[in-house]
Design a protein around this motif. Sequence first.
Motif, PDB file in Angstrom:
ATOM      1  N   THR A  38      28.606  37.591  41.566  1.00 14.00           N
ATOM      2  CA  THR A  38      29.719  37.376  40.655  1.00 14.00           C
ATOM      3  C   THR A  38      30.945  37.009  41.483  1.00 14.00           C
ATOM      4  OG1 THR A  38      30.349  39.704  40.686  1.00 14.00           O
ATOM      5  CG2 THR A  38      28.844  38.986  38.918  1.00 14.00           C
ATOM      6  N   TYR A  39      31.869  36.303  40.867  1.00 11.67           N
ATOM      7  CA  TYR A  39      33.044  35.826  41.577  1.00 11.67           C
ATOM      8  C   TYR A  39      33.824  36.966  42.223  1.00 11.67           C
ATOM      9  CZ  TYR A  39      37.397  33.456  42.658  1.00 11.67           C
ATOM     10  OH  TYR A  39      38.494  32.951  43.322  1.00 11.67           O
ATOM     11  N   ASP A  40      33.892  38.109  41.553  1.00 10.92           N
ATOM     12  CA  ASP A  40      34.679  39.233  42.056  1.00 10.92           C
ATOM     13  C   ASP A  40      33.859  40.249  42.859  1.00 10.92           C
ATOM     14  OD1 ASP A  40      33.291  40.195  39.869  1.00 10.92           O
ATOM     15  OD2 ASP A  40      35.063  40.915  38.812  1.00 10.92           O
ATOM     16  N   ALA A  41      32.652  39.892  43.266  1.00  6.37           N
ATOM     17  CA  ALA A  41      31.816  40.792  44.068  1.00  6.37           C
ATOM     18  C   ALA A  41      32.525  41.130  45.381  1.00  6.37           C
ATOM     19  CB  ALA A  41      30.462  40.154  44.356  1.00  6.37           C
ATOM     20  N   ALA A  42      32.484  42.395  45.756  1.00  8.51           N
ATOM     21  CA  ALA A  42      33.152  42.858  46.970  1.00  8.51           C
ATOM     22  C   ALA A  42      32.632  42.144  48.219  1.00  8.51           C
ATOM     23  CB  ALA A  42      32.974  44.367  47.122  1.00  8.51           C
ATOM     24  N   HIS A  43      31.362  41.782  48.235  1.00  3.04           N
ATOM     25  CA  HIS A  43      30.759  41.168  49.418  1.00  3.04           C
ATOM     26  C   HIS A  43      31.368  39.811  49.774  1.00  3.04           C
ATOM     27  CE1 HIS A  43      27.676  44.049  48.120  1.00  3.04           C
ATOM     28  NE2 HIS A  43      27.404  44.138  49.408  1.00  3.04           N
ATOM     29  N   LYS A  45      34.560  38.698  48.595  1.00  2.00           N
ATOM     30  CA  LYS A  45      35.990  38.664  48.258  1.00  2.00           C
ATOM     31  C   LYS A  45      36.878  38.082  49.361  1.00  2.00           C
ATOM     32  CE  LYS A  45      37.056  43.392  49.723  1.00  2.00           C
ATOM     33  NZ  LYS A  45      37.705  43.013  50.940  1.00  2.00           N
ATOM     34  N   ASP A  46      36.444  38.154  50.614  1.00  2.53           N
ATOM     35  CA  ASP A  46      37.262  37.644  51.714  1.00  2.53           C
ATOM     36  C   ASP A  46      37.087  36.151  51.954  1.00  2.53           C
ATOM     37  OD1 ASP A  46      38.389  40.152  52.297  1.00  2.53           O
ATOM     38  OD2 ASP A  46      36.629  40.713  53.483  1.00  2.53           O
ATOM     39  N   CYS A  47      36.214  35.517  51.193  1.00  2.00           N
ATOM     40  CA  CYS A  47      35.925  34.092  51.375  1.00  2.00           C
ATOM     41  C   CYS A  47      36.616  33.242  50.320  1.00  2.00           C
ATOM     42  CB  CYS A  47      34.424  33.828  51.243  1.00  2.00           C
ATOM     43  SG  CYS A  47      33.384  34.629  52.466  1.00  2.00           S
ATOM     44  N   LYS A  48      37.085  32.066  50.737  1.00  2.00           N
ATOM     45  CA  LYS A  48      37.348  31.006  49.774  1.00  2.00           C
ATOM     46  C   LYS A  48      35.964  30.629  49.287  1.00  2.00           C
ATOM     47  CE  LYS A  48      41.784  30.327  50.433  1.00  2.00           C
ATOM     48  NZ  LYS A  48      42.733  30.723  49.394  1.00  2.00           N
ATOM     49  N   ARG A  49      35.799  30.389  47.992  1.00  2.00           N
ATOM     50  CA  ARG A  49      34.450  30.193  47.472  1.00  2.00           C
ATOM     51  C   ARG A  49      34.424  29.202  46.322  1.00  2.00           C
ATOM     52  NH1 ARG A  49      36.951  34.932  46.909  1.00  2.00           N
ATOM     53  NH2 ARG A  49      36.951  36.055  44.939  1.00  2.00           N
ATOM     54  N   TYR A  60      34.001  30.797  39.305  1.00  2.00           N
ATOM     55  CA  TYR A  60      34.022  30.038  40.553  1.00  2.00           C
ATOM     56  C   TYR A  60      34.526  28.629  40.265  1.00  2.00           C
ATOM     57  CZ  TYR A  60      30.923  33.235  43.194  1.00  2.00           C
ATOM     58  OH  TYR A  60      30.377  34.289  43.855  1.00  2.00           O
TER      59      TYR A  60
END
Length: 164
Positions: A38-43, A45-49, A60
């Motif tokens: 999911t867009y808001d997944a913690a894994h 979150k630090d990436c531009k996606r 997304y």
Amino acid sequence: MKIVVLSDTHGDAAIIPAVIKSHPDADYYFHCGDSELTYDAAHIKDCKRVRGNCDHDIRYPLEEVVEVDGKTVFMTHGNLFNVKTTLTPIAMRAEEVGADIVLFGHSHVLGAELVNGTLFLNPGSLKSPRGRNEKSYAVIETTADGYAIEFLDEQHQRITAITL
């Protein structure tokens, strides 16, 4: 400037923070789609996606255009630009947005080339590589003359390096 680029992790959520943790000195992290998170997944979150063809969360974006240290980075998954057969459509879009760096995935094939001063880079796949056995991601560092690029495997070991 140091950029870490991932793509096509296809549900392997743990690999994303593992890559980020192995490059704490990076300035930016980009994921070119098909995370299947999911867009808001913690894994992630630090990436531009961006959204890939296997991402179902419509939050997304299909594209990102980001200014980083004086460079314009254009990122998309690649499926909407037919990157498996030609770079012409993505190159045309890159020209429209004034991109210096183009990041994409979709084909699961790692590669980088400089075309008319624009860097085109596909980091490969950290789940299902094609064209070679190693799962891969990329690290781009700007140099005085261009770019130093490393492709690394899931153990963060160098597969290959090129300077463009």
